[in-house]
Write a protein that holds these residues in place. Structure first.
Motif, PDB file in Angstrom:
ATOM      1  N   MET A 120       0.842  -1.194   0.000  1.00 22.96           N
ATOM      2  CA  MET A 120       0.000   0.000   0.000  1.00 22.96           C
ATOM      3  C   MET A 120       0.877   1.245   0.000  1.00 22.96           C
ATOM      4  SD  MET A 120      -2.856   1.642   0.060  1.00 22.96           S
ATOM      5  CE  MET A 120      -4.030   0.290   0.216  1.00 22.96           C
ATOM      6  N   ARG A 121       0.665   2.105  -0.978  1.00 18.34           N
ATOM      7  CA  ARG A 121       1.368   3.382  -0.984  1.00 18.34           C
ATOM      8  C   ARG A 121       0.862   4.253   0.171  1.00 18.34           C
ATOM      9  NH1 ARG A 121       0.374   2.046  -6.268  1.00 18.34           N
ATOM     10  NH2 ARG A 121       2.178   2.004  -7.673  1.00 18.34           N
ATOM     11  N   THR A 122       1.677   5.185   0.572  1.00 20.54           N
ATOM     12  CA  THR A 122       1.285   6.089   1.652  1.00 20.54           C
ATOM     13  C   THR A 122       1.446   7.535   1.211  1.00 20.54           C
ATOM     14  OG1 THR A 122       3.512   6.078   2.612  1.00 20.54           O
ATOM     15  CG2 THR A 122       1.934   4.440   3.450  1.00 20.54           C
ATOM     16  N   SER A 133      -2.467   5.639   4.458  1.00 19.32           N
ATOM     17  CA  SER A 133      -2.570   4.962   3.178  1.00 19.32           C
ATOM     18  C   SER A 133      -3.025   5.946   2.114  1.00 19.32           C
ATOM     19  CB  SER A 133      -3.555   3.796   3.275  1.00 19.32           C
ATOM     20  OG  SER A 133      -4.794   4.223   3.819  1.00 19.32           O
ATOM     21  N   GLY A 160      -3.936  -2.975   3.735  1.00 22.68           N
ATOM     22  CA  GLY A 160      -3.013  -1.892   4.039  1.00 22.68           C
ATOM     23  C   GLY A 160      -3.651  -0.526   4.155  1.00 22.68           C
ATOM     24  N   VAL A 161      -4.984  -0.462   4.049  1.00 24.35           N
ATOM     25  CA  VAL A 161      -5.671   0.819   4.252  1.00 24.35           C
ATOM     26  C   VAL A 161      -5.575   1.169   5.734  1.00 24.35           C
ATOM     27  CG1 VAL A 161      -7.895   2.012   4.195  1.00 24.35           C
ATOM     28  CG2 VAL A 161      -7.252   0.476   2.320  1.00 24.35           C
ATOM     29  N   LEU A 219      -9.321  -0.544  -4.867  1.00 24.23           N
ATOM     30  CA  LEU A 219      -7.908  -0.609  -4.494  1.00 24.23           C
ATOM     31  C   LEU A 219      -6.936  -0.525  -5.673  1.00 24.23           C
ATOM     32  CD1 LEU A 219      -8.103  -3.261  -1.634  1.00 24.23           C
ATOM     33  CD2 LEU A 219      -7.560  -0.833  -1.385  1.00 24.23           C
TER      34      LEU A 219
END
Length: 331
Positions: free
Chosen positions: A1-3, A14, A46-47, A290
């Motif tokens: 997951m990108r942040t 996230s 990963g949220v 997503l």
């Protein structure tokens, strides 16, 4: 997951957040088991950013999230909570309360319902016209100093109010509607946030489902679905707006993604400190949303999207007339 980091003072979250409002009756009755499963699926993917309001279902949403989050590491997710909207039995609107004593009262109830000792981002849902914003955010500053709140947020206020609040205490982010069909924030809000180092959490990125690619003009809402009151879903407007969606569908198909993924990716592409909130209440809709983070839009893509849905091309206000005056910006 990108942040992404919400501004210069906010938390790292996230790159896509989960908005929980639709799990508490806003769009008709939701399935409780599926709602909890959707929260779990989001966390497992990963949220980390979960957004709610103490008035969503008049406490129902916070209690639902408490159940869904039970047993999870408290530092593994970021809770964003709105407060201040008043209602009577039957969800009869009752105005806004931003008095300092009320702010602290609202928080005490939220902490209990959510089963936590702190809220990560606490924000008035709307500005109380009878209370200076300095007094409302001053109360939140006191709660931050006491350790009950981590960050100050705002919601649906104009650029001048952002500046006044930020002068009292650094604002982590502004939550406001932003989508291909709601772009009023681009004139003053986005430049102000950039200047002050404030993030933006964008709600309504799918236009409450209107530009998700799944809506049809003959679709009947469930009992209690607030979209029945929305001008953009009204007969005469909805057909026009769905024609815009079909234009987007052609762009999405050429890009190899769904309409929903395209419009989420478009919002995310508008700035590195912008985090789209997706109001998924089923695992199916979450699973579609997503992959939007993997959709990279080129300048040519953005030009095609602008051609498909020019700014100001949607018909109908984003809220019923009675609610428009309380918003920071229009459509």
């Amino acid at each position: 997951m990108r942040t992404r980091t919400l501004g210069s003072t906010g938390p790292k979250v996230s790159a896509l957040g989960l908005g929980a409002m639709s799990m508490s009756g806003a769009y008709g009755e939701a399935d409780r088991t599926e709602s909890i499963a959707t929260v779990h699926a989001a966390l497992d993917a990963g949220v980390t950013l979960i957004d709610t309001g103490d008035f969503y279902g008049m406490g129902h949403n916070e209690l639902l999230l408490a159940e869904a989050l039970r047993g999870r590491d408290r530092d593994s997710y970021v809770l964003s909570v709105k407060f201040g909207m008043l209602a009577g039995p039957g969800a009869t609107p009752g105005g806004v309360d931003g008095r300092p004593a009320a702010v602290k009262n609202f928080l005490a109830h939220s902490l209990t319902r959510l089963g936590t000792d702190h809220i990560d981002i606490y924000r008035p849902a709307r500005r109380d016209p009878d209370v200076p914003i300095e007094e409302t955010v001053g109360a939140i500053k006191e709660l931050i100093d006491a350790g009950h709140v981590r960050h100050l947020g705002l919601s649906e206020v104009d650029a001048a109010t952002v500046r006044r609040a930020h002068a009292v205490h650094p604002v982590a982010d502004l939550q406001i509607e932003y989508s291909m069909i709601s772009r009023a924030v681009e004139a003053e809000i986005l430049p102000t946030l950039s200047e002050l180092g404030i993030g933006l959490t964008a709600y309504g990125v799918l236009g409450r489902g209107l530009i998700s690619g799944h809506w049809s003009p003959d679709r009947a809402g469930l009992p209690g679905d607030h979209r029945a009151l929305s001008p953009r879903f009204a007969a005469g407007n909805v057909e026009h707006n769905l024609a815009l969606v079909e234009a987007l569908r052609r762009v999405a198909e050429a890009k190899g993604c769904t309409v929903a993924q395209l419009v989420i990716a478009w919002v995310a592409a508008q700035g590195e400190t912008i985090v789209p909130l997706v109001g998924a209440r089923t695992r199916e809709r979450l699973a579609e949303a997503l992959p939007a983070l993997d959709v990279t839009l080129t300048e040519d893509d953005l030009a095609e999207i602008e051609k498909a849905v020019p700014q100001g091309s949607a018909r109908g206000d984003r809220y019923p007339a009675a609610f428009m005056s309380g918003l920071g910006v229009g459509n």
